[in-house]
Design a protein around this motif. Sequence first.
Motif, PDB file in Angstrom:
ATOM      1  N   PRO A 174       0.903  -0.998  -0.099  1.00  0.00           N
ATOM      2  CA  PRO A 174       0.045   0.086   0.037  1.00  0.00           C
ATOM      3  C   PRO A 174       0.715   1.376  -0.250  1.00  0.00           C
ATOM      4  CG  PRO A 174      -1.114  -1.538   1.529  1.00  0.00           C
ATOM      5  CD  PRO A 174       0.542  -2.193   1.034  1.00  0.00           C
ATOM      6  N   SER A 175       2.008   1.188   0.714  1.00  0.00           N
ATOM      7  CA  SER A 175       2.868   2.347   0.630  1.00  0.00           C
ATOM      8  C   SER A 175       3.897   2.530  -0.203  1.00  0.00           C
ATOM      9  CB  SER A 175       3.478   2.530   2.228  1.00  0.00           C
ATOM     10  OG  SER A 175       4.440   1.249   2.381  1.00  0.00           O
ATOM     11  N   GLY A 176       4.346   1.400  -1.264  1.00  0.00           N
ATOM     12  CA  GLY A 176       5.420   1.554  -2.106  1.00  0.00           C
ATOM     13  C   GLY A 176       5.213   0.293  -3.101  1.00  0.00           C
ATOM     14  N   VAL A 207       7.115   5.315  -3.848  1.00  0.00           N
ATOM     15  CA  VAL A 207       6.642   5.514  -2.136  1.00  0.00           C
ATOM     16  C   VAL A 207       5.494   6.638  -1.850  1.00  0.00           C
ATOM     17  CG1 VAL A 207       8.822   4.425  -1.602  1.00  0.00           C
ATOM     18  CG2 VAL A 207       8.336   6.826  -1.348  1.00  0.00           C
ATOM     19  N   THR A 208       4.632   6.473  -1.214  1.00  0.00           N
ATOM     20  CA  THR A 208       4.010   7.316  -0.642  1.00  0.00           C
ATOM     21  C   THR A 208       4.680   8.507   0.404  1.00  0.00           C
ATOM     22  OG1 THR A 208       3.067   6.325   1.361  1.00  0.00           O
ATOM     23  CG2 THR A 208       1.870   5.857  -0.657  1.00  0.00           C
ATOM     24  N   GLU A 209       4.042   9.424   0.349  1.00  0.00           N
ATOM     25  CA  GLU A 209       4.618  10.535   1.294  1.00  0.00           C
ATOM     26  C   GLU A 209       4.842  10.083   2.868  1.00  0.00           C
ATOM     27  OE1 GLU A 209       1.562  13.482   0.437  1.00  0.00           O
ATOM     28  OE2 GLU A 209       3.229  14.762  -0.224  1.00  0.00           O
ATOM     29  N   SER A 210       4.047   8.946   3.434  1.00  0.00           N
ATOM     30  CA  SER A 210       4.273   8.495   4.752  1.00  0.00           C
ATOM     31  C   SER A 210       5.237   7.490   4.743  1.00  0.00           C
ATOM     32  CB  SER A 210       2.951   8.176   5.063  1.00  0.00           C
ATOM     33  OG  SER A 210       2.376   7.253   4.544  1.00  0.00           O
ATOM     34  N   ALA A 211       5.908   7.035   3.681  1.00  0.00           N
ATOM     35  CA  ALA A 211       6.673   5.767   3.663  1.00  0.00           C
ATOM     36  C   ALA A 211       8.071   6.459   3.769  1.00  0.00           C
ATOM     37  CB  ALA A 211       6.353   4.986   2.340  1.00  0.00           C
ATOM     38  N   THR A 212       9.046   5.312   3.881  1.00  0.00           N
ATOM     39  CA  THR A 212      10.238   5.724   4.169  1.00  0.00           C
ATOM     40  C   THR A 212      10.888   6.212   2.882  1.00  0.00           C
ATOM     41  OG1 THR A 212      10.714   4.164   5.661  1.00  0.00           O
ATOM     42  CG2 THR A 212      12.720   4.918   4.472  1.00  0.00           C
ATOM     43  N   ARG A 213      11.683   7.182   2.714  1.00  0.00           N
ATOM     44  CA  ARG A 213      12.073   7.963   1.456  1.00  0.00           C
ATOM     45  C   ARG A 213      13.553   7.126   1.216  1.00  0.00           C
ATOM     46  NH1 ARG A 213      12.537  14.410  -0.085  1.00  0.00           N
ATOM     47  NH2 ARG A 213      10.380  13.944   0.482  1.00  0.00           N
ATOM     48  N   THR A 273      -2.805   8.565  -4.378  1.00  0.00           N
ATOM     49  CA  THR A 273      -3.179   6.796  -3.924  1.00  0.00           C
ATOM     50  C   THR A 273      -2.107   6.097  -5.212  1.00  0.00           C
ATOM     51  OG1 THR A 273      -5.159   7.221  -3.475  1.00  0.00           O
ATOM     52  CG2 THR A 273      -4.761   4.909  -4.079  1.00  0.00           C
TER      53      THR A 273
END
Length: 294
Positions: free
Chosen positions: A44-46, A63-69, A79
């Motif tokens: 869901p996050s990447g 990746v989403t903004e809330s995931a590890t960059r 989404t």
Amino acid sequence: MTVATRPGGRRAHARTDATGAASTALRRMLESPRRPARVLAAFPSGIYLEVRTELEPHVVALVTESATRLPNSMVVTGTMPQVAVGDEAHVGDGSIEVGRLSLRARRWWNPAPVLGPVDPVRLAAALPAMTELCDRSARRPGLEGNGAADLLSEGCAQASLVRGVMAAEQLVGLGPGLTPSGDDMLAGLLVALRHLGAAAGVPRAVWLAGWLAAAVTFDARGRTTPISATLLHCAARGEASGEVLAVLRGLAGRQALDPALHRLLRLGHTSGADLAWGLRIGLAAVVSLGGGAG
């Protein structure tokens, strides 16, 4: 959103055009001719894409903004597309196409920013603080008690290529998961040696980082997972995630160390603790090689 149509006006499919913030590590890949890729993993996050190329990084993370960059990632607003492992994708000619999403880089960020000069005395004082924080944490490294990890620490502190390379060879690909514990530890070590060594004026640490990087990236694709091999290549160039870079800034006195280290330790099941262990070994080596061990 743009809608593609066949001649005659019949609707073919809809493609959503979007932009993201991309790591500069991806610039060469994105600006190269369009290449086929496949979905390697989807969460869901990447989404991880494996590109058919000899260029590095050959795995691209969306990746989403809330995931590890991650250092090989593009941060996407909104989404993630619904895709499955094995789905086709394309990377190059300025865009990433996966599912019905077409992504272009709107801005860039640097995964290996220069740390700037650091007083070696500050690093020497930071070592016991980091050691205490790691030892108190409930998040433990995946290879705690492993002899190769101890050998790696000793070899780096003495700038011994024989010991360092021997230990690194044993650690590549060691452990389960998309990023095995041994690889995470090595990535943290390479980044610490390169950045802290350069910042503190300890050329032997940077020299050691170069040799160890050559050892762990040689045929990395054949020795560990595709995602982990890519992250080792990134670490060899000093590229790291935002959480790792924050700890380096904390060690250098640019920001508070405690919250940065706690954020890193929370990553994954053991990945954060493994990365922290590598950073700790690298920090100790820089302090030792710079004459500040006492």
